[in-house]
Design an enzyme around this catalytic site. Structure first.
Site, PDB file in Angstrom:
ATOM      1  N   ARG A 197     -20.504 -30.076  -1.391  1.00 43.43           N
ATOM      2  CA  ARG A 197     -20.607 -31.159  -0.414  1.00 43.43           C
ATOM      3  C   ARG A 197     -21.011 -32.483  -1.070  1.00 43.43           C
ATOM      4  O   ARG A 197     -20.738 -33.556  -0.545  1.00 43.43           O
ATOM      5  CB  ARG A 197     -21.596 -30.761   0.696  1.00 43.43           C
ATOM      6  CG  ARG A 197     -21.456 -31.638   1.937  1.00 43.43           C
ATOM      7  CD  ARG A 197     -22.144 -31.019   3.138  1.00 43.43           C
ATOM      8  NE  ARG A 197     -22.196 -31.989   4.216  1.00 43.43           N
ATOM      9  CZ  ARG A 197     -22.470 -31.691   5.473  1.00 43.43           C
ATOM     10  NH1 ARG A 197     -22.737 -30.476   5.838  1.00 43.43           N
ATOM     11  NH2 ARG A 197     -22.494 -32.629   6.381  1.00 43.43           N
ATOM     12  N   HIS A 256     -21.482 -43.383  -3.186  1.00 41.48           N
ATOM     13  CA  HIS A 256     -22.652 -43.535  -2.324  1.00 41.48           C
ATOM     14  C   HIS A 256     -23.957 -43.753  -3.085  1.00 41.48           C
ATOM     15  O   HIS A 256     -24.887 -44.337  -2.545  1.00 41.48           O
ATOM     16  CB  HIS A 256     -22.793 -42.325  -1.398  1.00 41.48           C
ATOM     17  CG  HIS A 256     -21.830 -42.361  -0.242  1.00 41.48           C
ATOM     18  ND1 HIS A 256     -20.460 -42.381  -0.415  1.00 41.48           N
ATOM     19  CD2 HIS A 256     -22.036 -42.421   1.097  1.00 41.48           C
ATOM     20  CE1 HIS A 256     -19.879 -42.423   0.768  1.00 41.48           C
ATOM     21  NE2 HIS A 256     -20.812 -42.457   1.705  1.00 41.48           N
ATOM     22  N   HIS A 313     -21.747 -50.070   5.890  1.00 39.13           N
ATOM     23  CA  HIS A 313     -21.860 -48.909   5.003  1.00 39.13           C
ATOM     24  C   HIS A 313     -20.596 -48.714   4.142  1.00 39.13           C
ATOM     25  O   HIS A 313     -20.672 -48.565   2.921  1.00 39.13           O
ATOM     26  CB  HIS A 313     -22.164 -47.661   5.847  1.00 39.13           C
ATOM     27  CG  HIS A 313     -22.123 -46.406   5.062  1.00 39.13           C
ATOM     28  ND1 HIS A 313     -23.105 -46.076   4.144  1.00 39.13           N
ATOM     29  CD2 HIS A 313     -21.214 -45.396   5.023  1.00 39.13           C
ATOM     30  CE1 HIS A 313     -22.792 -44.919   3.584  1.00 39.13           C
ATOM     31  NE2 HIS A 313     -21.648 -44.478   4.101  1.00 39.13           N
TER      32      HIS A 313
HETATM   33  N1  LIG Z   1     -24.059 -37.527  10.027  1.00 35.33           N
HETATM   34  C1  LIG Z   1     -23.328 -37.859   8.991  1.00 35.33           C
HETATM   35  O1  LIG Z   1     -22.833 -37.011   8.251  1.00 35.33           O
HETATM   36  C2  LIG Z   1     -23.067 -39.316   8.721  1.00 35.33           C
HETATM   37  C3  LIG Z   1     -22.109 -39.693   7.785  1.00 35.33           C
HETATM   38  C4  LIG Z   1     -21.852 -41.051   7.602  1.00 35.33           C
HETATM   39  C5  LIG Z   1     -22.557 -41.996   8.327  1.00 35.33           C
HETATM   40  N2  LIG Z   1     -23.493 -41.590   9.235  1.00 35.33           N
HETATM   41  C6  LIG Z   1     -24.237 -42.586  10.046  1.00 35.33           C
HETATM   42  O2  LIG Z   1     -23.304 -43.297  10.841  1.00 35.33           O
HETATM   43  C7  LIG Z   1     -23.880 -44.564  11.163  1.00 35.33           C
HETATM   44  C8  LIG Z   1     -22.816 -45.640  11.085  1.00 35.33           C
HETATM   45  O3  LIG Z   1     -21.789 -45.333  11.991  1.00 35.33           O
HETATM   46  P1  LIG Z   1     -20.663 -46.402  12.389  1.00 35.33           P
HETATM   47  O4  LIG Z   1     -20.154 -47.049  11.192  1.00 35.33           O
HETATM   48  O5  LIG Z   1     -19.744 -45.698  13.285  1.00 35.33           O
HETATM   49  O6  LIG Z   1     -21.510 -47.539  13.120  1.00 35.33           O
HETATM   50  P2  LIG Z   1     -21.981 -47.732  14.635  1.00 35.33           P
HETATM   51  O7  LIG Z   1     -22.256 -46.433  15.270  1.00 35.33           O
HETATM   52  O8  LIG Z   1     -23.067 -48.728  14.620  1.00 35.33           O
HETATM   53  O9  LIG Z   1     -20.705 -48.401  15.311  1.00 35.33           O
HETATM   54  C9  LIG Z   1     -20.299 -49.685  14.901  1.00 35.33           C
HETATM   55  C10 LIG Z   1     -20.166 -50.646  16.081  1.00 35.33           C
HETATM   56  O10 LIG Z   1     -18.944 -50.434  16.744  1.00 35.33           O
HETATM   57  C11 LIG Z   1     -19.136 -50.258  18.148  1.00 35.33           C
HETATM   58  N3  LIG Z   1     -18.050 -49.368  18.591  1.00 35.33           N
HETATM   59  C12 LIG Z   1     -17.982 -48.027  18.452  1.00 35.33           C
HETATM   60  N4  LIG Z   1     -16.785 -47.579  18.838  1.00 35.33           N
HETATM   61  C13 LIG Z   1     -16.063 -48.657  19.260  1.00 35.33           C
HETATM   62  C14 LIG Z   1     -14.740 -48.839  19.742  1.00 35.33           C
HETATM   63  N5  LIG Z   1     -13.895 -47.812  19.858  1.00 35.33           N
HETATM   64  N6  LIG Z   1     -14.351 -50.094  20.059  1.00 35.33           N
HETATM   65  C15 LIG Z   1     -15.202 -51.141  19.893  1.00 35.33           C
HETATM   66  N7  LIG Z   1     -16.444 -51.046  19.415  1.00 35.33           N
HETATM   67  C16 LIG Z   1     -16.871 -49.805  19.093  1.00 35.33           C
HETATM   68  C17 LIG Z   1     -20.534 -49.697  18.219  1.00 35.33           C
HETATM   69  O11 LIG Z   1     -21.128 -49.868  19.476  1.00 35.33           O
HETATM   70  C18 LIG Z   1     -21.243 -50.498  17.131  1.00 35.33           C
HETATM   71  O12 LIG Z   1     -21.585 -51.770  17.596  1.00 35.33           O
HETATM   72  C19 LIG Z   1     -25.032 -44.771  10.216  1.00 35.33           C
HETATM   73  O13 LIG Z   1     -26.252 -44.691  10.930  1.00 35.33           O
HETATM   74  C20 LIG Z   1     -24.916 -43.636   9.223  1.00 35.33           C
HETATM   75  O14 LIG Z   1     -26.177 -43.189   8.751  1.00 35.33           O
HETATM   76  C21 LIG Z   1     -23.754 -40.283   9.436  1.00 35.33           C
HETATM   77 ZN   LIG Z   2     -20.534 -42.724   3.792  1.00 37.62          ZN
END
Ligand SMILES: NC(=O)c1ccc[n+]([C@@H]2O[C@H](COP(=O)([O-])OP(=O)(O)OC[C@H]3O[C@@H](n4cnc5c(N)ncnc54)[C@H](O)[C@@H]3O)[C@@H](O)[C@H]2O)c1
Ligand SMILES: [Zn+2]
Length: 354
Positions: free
Chosen positions: A234, A241, A258
């Protein structure tokens, strides 16, 4: 309909990538479930909530969104609301949003009454290809990101490529860097799609978007199945990263998304792979060109290479004091290595900053 399976020691579930699947969320609910709680943000709900309305009775729990609010206090507030609205052990959480909603909603489900099921319905590219799959859930602590959490595999992951049409272009592009990462670590086919059909990818041509998401999801499922808890395989998903996290931390998580930081990290790791002899110069240039194709990312002006190097040592993925790097050895394969001399790492960071 592209569907990929994840099998871990205790769970197995399917990740679907399908246009219009939002209209069929009801068909993925298990029999005899209790109340349904949709965890989402107001923006996502306004844009796409109507697609869930009418399929089943539910309560909506709004989370204000934003990395700074991805905290235990938010999980507690959501759990209090669930309880007030009659949740019990038979309730189900539907996490409907980007990676933040997925992580927080997943953690809410992992901990509410010691664990209830969650269905992940990711709405950003990053969440569809990465965050929603694999069961990592959690929140941030004052001392760092994702430092508190649990593994909690979902019942299913339902990714609808159509919802990405409303995503801000910058968010979509940042997600594409995770797709490119997947290509470099394990899929020459995905890498070829991204490099030969860039304009269609950027214009979100439906067929190509579905293909790149599906191939990314396939690989994430495969890797998670082979290694649920990040002991070995994994870790290949961390390509870009190690240095990417250092850049995010160095800029207080405010200058780069990110995926943009990962783009920088992949660039530095590719330079490092080349200077240490793991990767030939021709392939190195191919990877750098692919990264550039999906740029530019915000300027790295004012960022000091040595400060990034110091931060690397603090990365939580540091194992017993030595920094591990995921380095490409060809397109579609990588090697995890440690013990690389500091001056070589510094040189690669400097090259990426240049
Ligand atoms: N669990 C895991 O394995 C894992 C892996 C990678 C990242 N993450 C986490 O994911 C997070 C980042 O996620 P992200 O990049 O999705 O950011 P996010 O969840 O903040 O979403 C980005 C923005 O887009 C908006 N949005 C979402 N869907 C939309 C759509 N369809 N249309 C318009 N706007 C929309 C959201 O409200 C937000 O303002 C971080 O906290 C990171 O730690 C977790
Ligand atoms: Zn990532």
């Amino acid at each position: 309909m592209p569907a990929h399976a994840v099998k871990t020691r205790n769970d197995s579930y399917t990740c679907y990538v399908e246009r219009g699947i939002l209209a069929r969320v009801h068909s993925f609910l298990p029999a005899n479930h209790g109340k349904l709680f949709i965890v989402t943000t107001e923006d996502v709900w306004k844009l796409h909530g109507h697609q869930l309305t009418g399929q089943f009775p539910f309560d909506v729990l709004f989370f204000p969104g934003g990395e700074e609010r991805k905290r235990l206090s938010a999980v507690e507030a959501l759990a209090d609301q669930m309880l007030a609205q009659g949740a019990d052990r038979s309730s189900i959480v539907i996490a409907f949003g980007g990676g933040i909603v997925g992580d927080l909603g997943g953690f809410l489900a992992a901990s509410f009454m010691r664990g209830i099921p969650v269905i992940q319905v990711p709405t950003t590219l990053l969440a569809q290809v990465d965050a929603s799959i694999g069961g990592k859930t959690g929140a941030n602590l004052a001392g760092g990101k994702n430092l508190i959490g649990a593994f909690h595999q979902p019942l299913a992951v339902l990714a609808d490529p159509d919802v990405l049409r409303t995503l801000p272009a910058r968010e979509y592009n940042a997600g594409l860097f995770e797709v490119l990462k997947t290509g470099v670590i394990r899929s020459p086919e995905l890498f070829a799609l991204l490099t030969t059909r860039r304009d269609e990818v950027l214009a979100q041509q439906p067929e190509i978007v579905e293909r790149i998401i599906s191939e990314s999801v396939r690989i994430k499922c495969e890797v998670v199945t082979a290694d649920e808890k990040e002991s070995d395989l994994r870790r290949i998903l961390n390509f870009g990263h190690t240095i990417g996290h250092a850049l995010e931390a160095e800029t207080n998580y405010s200058r780069f998304l990110h995926g943009e930081a990962v783009s920088f990290g992949m660039c530095a790791a590719t330079f490092l792979a080349c200077s240490t002899g793991f990767l030939d110069p021709t392939t190195s240039v191919k990877i750098q060109d692919a990264i550039t194709m999906y740029g530019p990312i915000p300027s790295t002006q004012g960022i000091n290479a040595t400060s990034l190097l110091v931060r690397l040592a603090k990365d939580k993925k540091t194992i017993q004091g030595s920094v591990h790097f995921v380095l490409p050895t060809s397109i579609g394969s990588v090697k995890i290595t440690s013990g690389i001399a500091e001056d070589q790492v510094l040189g690669a960071i400097e090259a990426a900053l240049a």
